[in-house]
Enzyme design. Structure first.
Site, short mmCIF file in Angstrom:
data_model
loop_
_atom_site.label_atom_id
_atom_site.label_comp_id
_atom_site.label_asym_id
_atom_site.label_seq_id
_atom_site.Cartn_x
_atom_site.Cartn_y
_atom_site.Cartn_z
N ASN A 9 23.28 -4.24 23.72
CA ASN A 9 24.56 -3.53 23.73
C ASN A 9 24.58 -2.61 24.96
O ASN A 9 23.93 -1.58 24.96
CB ASN A 9 24.70 -2.72 22.43
CG ASN A 9 25.95 -1.88 22.42
OD1 ASN A 9 26.80 -1.98 23.30
ND2 ASN A 9 26.08 -1.04 21.40
N LYS A 11 26.92 -0.89 26.05
CA LYS A 11 27.80 0.29 25.88
C LYS A 11 28.69 0.43 27.11
O LYS A 11 29.07 -0.57 27.72
CB LYS A 11 26.97 1.53 25.55
CG LYS A 11 26.04 1.27 24.36
CD LYS A 11 25.43 2.51 23.77
CE LYS A 11 24.53 2.10 22.61
NZ LYS A 11 23.94 3.23 21.91
N HIS A 97 29.97 0.01 15.09
CA HIS A 97 28.88 0.77 15.70
C HIS A 97 29.10 2.25 15.40
O HIS A 97 30.24 2.72 15.36
CB HIS A 97 28.87 0.53 17.22
CG HIS A 97 27.62 1.06 17.86
ND1 HIS A 97 27.46 2.41 18.13
CD2 HIS A 97 26.47 0.46 18.22
CE1 HIS A 97 26.26 2.59 18.65
NE2 HIS A 97 25.63 1.42 18.72
N GLU A 99 28.89 4.78 17.14
CA GLU A 99 29.68 5.50 18.16
C GLU A 99 31.17 5.27 17.96
O GLU A 99 31.99 6.14 18.23
CB GLU A 99 29.21 5.08 19.56
CG GLU A 99 27.82 5.67 19.87
CD GLU A 99 26.94 4.82 20.78
OE1 GLU A 99 27.45 3.92 21.47
OE2 GLU A 99 25.71 5.07 20.77
N GLU A 169 21.33 0.57 12.12
CA GLU A 169 21.05 1.50 13.22
C GLU A 169 21.12 2.93 12.68
O GLU A 169 22.21 3.49 12.56
CB GLU A 169 22.09 1.34 14.34
CG GLU A 169 22.13 -0.05 14.93
CD GLU A 169 22.72 -0.03 16.35
OE1 GLU A 169 21.99 -0.39 17.27
OE2 GLU A 169 23.88 0.37 16.52
N GLY A 175 19.61 6.36 20.99
CA GLY A 175 19.61 7.09 22.25
C GLY A 175 18.78 8.36 22.24
O GLY A 175 18.86 9.17 23.16
N SER A 215 16.63 3.23 19.72
CA SER A 215 15.48 3.48 20.58
C SER A 215 14.42 2.38 20.47
O SER A 215 13.22 2.66 20.53
CB SER A 215 14.87 4.85 20.29
OG SER A 215 15.81 5.87 20.53
P1 13P Z 1 19.47 2.80 22.04
O1 13P Z 1 18.61 1.56 22.04
O2 13P Z 1 19.85 3.28 23.39
O3 13P Z 1 18.90 3.86 21.14
O4 13P Z 1 20.86 2.35 21.35
C1 13P Z 1 20.85 1.62 20.18
C2 13P Z 1 22.21 1.15 19.91
O5 13P Z 1 23.10 1.94 19.61
C3 13P Z 1 22.49 -0.29 20.05
O6 13P Z 1 23.74 -0.61 19.54
#
Ligand code: 13P
Length: 252
Positions: A9, A11, A97, A99, A169, A175, A215
């Site tokens: 992803n 982002k 997601h 976010e 997640e 992150g 992560s």
């Molecule tokens: P990170 O791997 O940067 O922690 O993000 C995970 C994520 O949100 C994947 O959709």
């Protein structure tokens, strides 16, 4: 056996030029490698999808969008429909997601509509769930994940459910560098599978790929992917480097 999957992803990162370079580097990096039946998927921003689709079309890589509209078509300025994504060569759509849930107020009801659109368009949803740190500290994490499953997925017919990929997640791991331990991931993935089994039957639940995200990187993927109910990863930051992303896929 369940499909093993590693999805990147991206982002809101990369330009079209640097995204094309990254996709090309992943494609080239995979040549001649046998990845033990792991399906690799790239989820670049909307603007990049068609061009990246062209670059990877003769490769085993899959292409995902990070979101889609809840409506089919019409006067919805700024939205991108599931059918448009299908016409751009997309095969998968990330939905729900954290976010999107947090910053764009996407709730269960909206996600049900989006899921319907994705399935209608013949695309595969990657449906994300996961608790905030506060939920875990209060011991509410199982209840929260159960409600996300129930409100987001349990209305599906078994045939539709069979098309769904789930990504667990934990929000506190995204992150932050704070990966869930392999035990924490396995505990939740096993719980999710039990809930799926109660809703859709053991056979359907056992066939569903449940990915871990938060992560995840080459240095911890092996232990996570060794867990019996962890079928791969949804990778954020670490998917922005081709060699790191491929190393994660090689961790099975
Ligand atoms: P990170 O791997 O940067 O922690 O993000 C995970 C994520 O949100 C994947 O959709």
């Amino acid at each position: 056996m369940r499909q093993k999957i590693v999805a990147g992803n991206w982002k809101m990162n990369t330009s079209i030029a640097s995204g094309l370079e990254l996709a090309q580097a992943v494609k080239t990096g995979l040549e001649g490698k046998s990845l033990n039946d792991v399906k690799l998927i790239l989820a670049p921003p909307f603007t990049h999808l068609h061009a990246i689709g062209e670059v990877i079309k003769d490769s085993p890589l899959g292409l995902a969008a990070q979101n889609t509209a809840s409506e089919k078509s019409g006067a919805y300025t700024g939205e991108v429909s599931a059918e448009m994504l299908a016409s751009a060569g997309v095969g998968y759509v990330i939905l729900g997601h954290s976010e999107r849930r947090k910053y764009y107020h996407e709730n269960d009801e909206l996600l049900v509509q989006k899921l319907t659109r994705v399935l209608e368009a013949g695309l595969t949803p990657i449906f994300c769930i996961g608790e905030e740190l506060e939920d875990r500290e209060k011991g509410n994490h199982f209840a929260l994940v159960k409600s996300q499953l129930k409100n987001g997925l349990f209305h599906c017919s078994p045939e539709d459910f069979a098309k769904v990929i789930i990504a667990y997640e934990p929000v506190w791991a995204i992150g932050t560098g704070l990966t869930a331990s392999p035990e924490q991931a396995e505990e939740m993935h096993a719980f999710i599978r039990e809930e799926l089994s109660a809703a859709f039957g053991a056979e359907n639940a056992n066939a569903c790929s449940i990915l871990y995200g938060g992560s995840c990187k080459a240095s911890n993927a092996r232990e996570l992917f060794a867990q019996p109910n962890v079928d791969g990863g949804l990778i954020g930051g670490a998917s922005l480097q081709a060699d790191e992303f491929i190393r994660i896929a090689e961790s099975f």
